[in-house]
Design a protein around this motif. Structure first.
Motif, short mmCIF file in Angstrom:
data_model
loop_
_atom_site.label_atom_id
_atom_site.label_comp_id
_atom_site.label_asym_id
_atom_site.label_seq_id
_atom_site.Cartn_x
_atom_site.Cartn_y
_atom_site.Cartn_z
N ASP A 134 0.81 -1.23 0.00
CA ASP A 134 0.00 0.00 0.00
C ASP A 134 0.85 1.28 0.00
O ASP A 134 0.33 2.38 0.23
CB ASP A 134 -0.99 0.00 1.18
CG ASP A 134 -0.31 -0.29 2.50
OD1 ASP A 134 0.89 -0.64 2.50
OD2 ASP A 134 -0.97 -0.15 3.54
N THR A 135 2.15 1.16 -0.26
CA THR A 135 3.00 2.36 -0.37
C THR A 135 2.62 3.10 -1.65
O THR A 135 2.53 2.51 -2.72
CB THR A 135 4.51 1.96 -0.42
OG1 THR A 135 4.81 1.21 0.75
CG2 THR A 135 5.40 3.17 -0.51
N LYS A 136 2.39 4.42 -1.53
CA LYS A 136 1.92 5.20 -2.69
C LYS A 136 2.99 6.14 -3.24
O LYS A 136 2.93 6.56 -4.38
CB LYS A 136 0.68 6.01 -2.31
CG LYS A 136 -0.55 5.18 -2.01
CD LYS A 136 -1.12 4.56 -3.28
CE LYS A 136 -2.24 3.59 -3.02
NZ LYS A 136 -3.32 4.15 -2.23
N ILE A 137 3.92 6.53 -2.36
CA ILE A 137 5.00 7.43 -2.81
C ILE A 137 6.32 6.98 -2.20
O ILE A 137 6.37 6.64 -1.01
CB ILE A 137 4.69 8.90 -2.42
CG1 ILE A 137 3.63 9.49 -3.36
CG2 ILE A 137 5.96 9.76 -2.47
CD1 ILE A 137 3.26 10.93 -3.06
N VAL A 138 7.37 6.97 -3.01
CA VAL A 138 8.73 6.73 -2.50
C VAL A 138 9.53 7.98 -2.84
O VAL A 138 9.71 8.32 -4.02
CB VAL A 138 9.36 5.47 -3.15
CG1 VAL A 138 10.74 5.23 -2.58
CG2 VAL A 138 8.45 4.26 -2.95
N PHE A 139 9.99 8.68 -1.82
CA PHE A 139 10.55 10.02 -1.99
C PHE A 139 12.01 10.05 -1.56
O PHE A 139 12.36 9.57 -0.48
CB PHE A 139 9.74 11.00 -1.12
CG PHE A 139 10.10 12.45 -1.32
CD1 PHE A 139 9.32 13.26 -2.11
CD2 PHE A 139 11.22 12.99 -0.69
CE1 PHE A 139 9.65 14.61 -2.30
CE2 PHE A 139 11.56 14.33 -0.88
CZ PHE A 139 10.76 15.14 -1.69
N PHE A 140 12.85 10.67 -2.37
CA PHE A 140 14.28 10.77 -2.01
C PHE A 140 14.95 11.86 -2.83
O PHE A 140 14.40 12.34 -3.82
CB PHE A 140 15.00 9.43 -2.25
CG PHE A 140 14.91 8.96 -3.67
CD1 PHE A 140 13.81 8.26 -4.12
CD2 PHE A 140 15.92 9.24 -4.57
CE1 PHE A 140 13.70 7.84 -5.44
CE2 PHE A 140 15.84 8.82 -5.89
CZ PHE A 140 14.72 8.12 -6.33
N GLU A 141 16.15 12.23 -2.39
CA GLU A 141 17.04 13.10 -3.16
C GLU A 141 18.30 12.29 -3.44
O GLU A 141 18.77 11.58 -2.56
CB GLU A 141 17.46 14.33 -2.34
CG GLU A 141 16.35 15.31 -2.09
CD GLU A 141 16.78 16.46 -1.17
OE1 GLU A 141 17.99 16.75 -1.06
OE2 GLU A 141 15.89 17.06 -0.55
N THR A 142 18.83 12.43 -4.61
CA THR A 142 20.14 11.84 -4.90
C THR A 142 20.91 12.76 -5.83
O THR A 142 20.37 13.14 -6.86
CB THR A 142 20.05 10.41 -5.46
OG1 THR A 142 21.38 9.93 -5.70
CG2 THR A 142 19.25 10.29 -6.75
#
Ligand code: PLP
Length: 382
Positions: A134-142
């Motif tokens: 049920d994860t809807k967003i995976v957010f990161f900076e690289t």
């Protein structure tokens, strides 16, 4: 079109307008208007404006997605993405992100009852345990902010496809820029930008942007901008367009200056560690402009503070990725919005120094660093 002679002066003052049908300017003029005539496709500046569209089409070209949406700020772009979540959803994020993004995400998720899984998404095991059906967003900076660690976007996007097929992969690409890294081509669904940084390059505007791989996602973001009103000002969009003309030239110089400063700092006995991303030539083609360092024997950050004060060619403040160099202490600057415990959780203390390398002669910047590292606070700015 000048009004006819029969009109009164007060009417002429309101109605007089020059005809522009034959005009063919070399530069797109500033469309400083709230509204367009009935039937005009731009309709209303909260919806669209030629100055936004020119930049958006350029961003879509650079990132290779379905299109781009320009926002009033980088934070407005982050907020628009979070607006795609519903209460009860789940979100995963890497904790090494800009402090205000961290605060906004944590508070937004807490308020809406969204379960937030923070994890080091660069590590396979941690990534897999942060991803759920049920994860809807995976957010990161690289590269990450701080510490400039690299996250493999392709590997992350592949894991998301298997474990969280309904999730959108969102990469804040502000620090790499589309010239050095293209997240959408590597499997991300959305790339985010603070245009206030390298894109502007002159610390004279605040704007943000999102590019999206799919049209449906793009339309959701566009709709959110329209109803939230997080819309740019046409003049700022025009300034941004102008700045983008020199982006590649500025970056090239910043990369070269950074390379030389990096090699100086790495050999300096007073510098304990320097943080710089892994430029693998595949995901990240080049990098420059930003680096972090820690001084030797500086547990409480006093030396870091003195160094920042002693530098003369690095403005102390929040300016970043600008033509002029800057120095900042992230603990009390970019990550001020985080609590002490949150900062401790990501390994951020007062000893971390952030350098933003500008376009000055590298020799002058190195001489300034050399002097300030020697002085470490004795030579205060006048
Ligand atoms: N994302 C990153 C990586 C940033 O560094 C910043 C600002 O520093 C933002 C987003 C927020 O952008 P803005 O200041 O344009 O709202």
């Amino acid at each position: 079109m000048m009004p006819g002679k029969e009109l009164r002066k007060e009417t002429a003052l309101v109605r007089a307008r020059v005809g522009t049908a034959g005009a063919d300017p070399l530069v797109t003029p500033i469309f400083q208007t709230a509204a367009f005539r009935s039937g005009d496709p731009f309709f209303y500046t909260r919806s669209d404006n030629p100055n936004f569209r020119e930049v958006e089409e350029l961003f879509a070209f650079l990132d290779g997605g379905a299109g781009a949406v320009l926002f009033a700020s980088g934070m407005a772009a982050v907020d628009a993405v979070l607006g795609l979540l519903k209460p009860g959803d789940r979100m995963a994020a890497h904790p090494l992100i800009y402090g205000c993004s961290y605060r906004l995400i944590v508070d937004h998720c807490a308020r809406l009852g969204i379960r937030l899984d923070f994890a080091d998404l660069s590590k396979t095991k941690a990534l897999h345990s942060a991803l759920h059906a049920d994860t809807k967003i995976v957010f990161f900076e690289t590269p990450t902010n701080p510490f400039l660690k690299s996250i493999d976007i392709r590997r992350l996007a592949e894991a998301v496809k298997v474990k969280s097929p309904r999730a959108l992969v969102v990469a804040d690409n502000t620090w790499a820029t589309p010239l050095f890294q293209t997240p959408l081509a590597l499997g991300a669904d959305i790339a985010l930008y603070s245009c206030s940084k390298f894109f502007s390059g002159h610390s004279d505007l605040i704007l943000g942007a999102a590019t999206a791989k799919d049209k449906a996602v793009l339309e959701m973001l566009r709709k959110r901008r329209f109803y939230s009103g997080a819309v740019p000002d046409p003049f700022a969009a025009w300034l941004l367009r102008r700045s983008l003309q020199t982006l590649e030239v500025r970056l090239r110089r910043q990369v070269e200056n950074t390379r030389r400063i990096l090699s100086f700092l790495k050999r300096h006995p007073a510098v304990r560690e320097v943080f710089f991303p892994r430029v693998d030539g595949t995901q990240l083609k080049a990098y420059g402009g930003m680096l972090f360092l820690r001084l030797d024997g500086d547990p409480d950050g006093r030396k870091a503070d003195a160094l920042a004060d002693a530098l003369r060619l690095f403005d102390r403040g929040t300016a970043l990725a600008c033509v002029s160099s800057a120095v900042a202490i992230p603990y009390t600057g970019s990550h001020l919005s985080m609590t002490e415990a949150e900062k401790a959780g990501i390994g951020l203390d007062k000893s971390l120094v952030r350098l933003s390398i500008g376009l000055e002669a590298a020799e002058d910047l190195i001489a300034d660093l050399k002097r300030a590292l020697k002085a470490r606070g004795r030579n205060r700015k006048p």
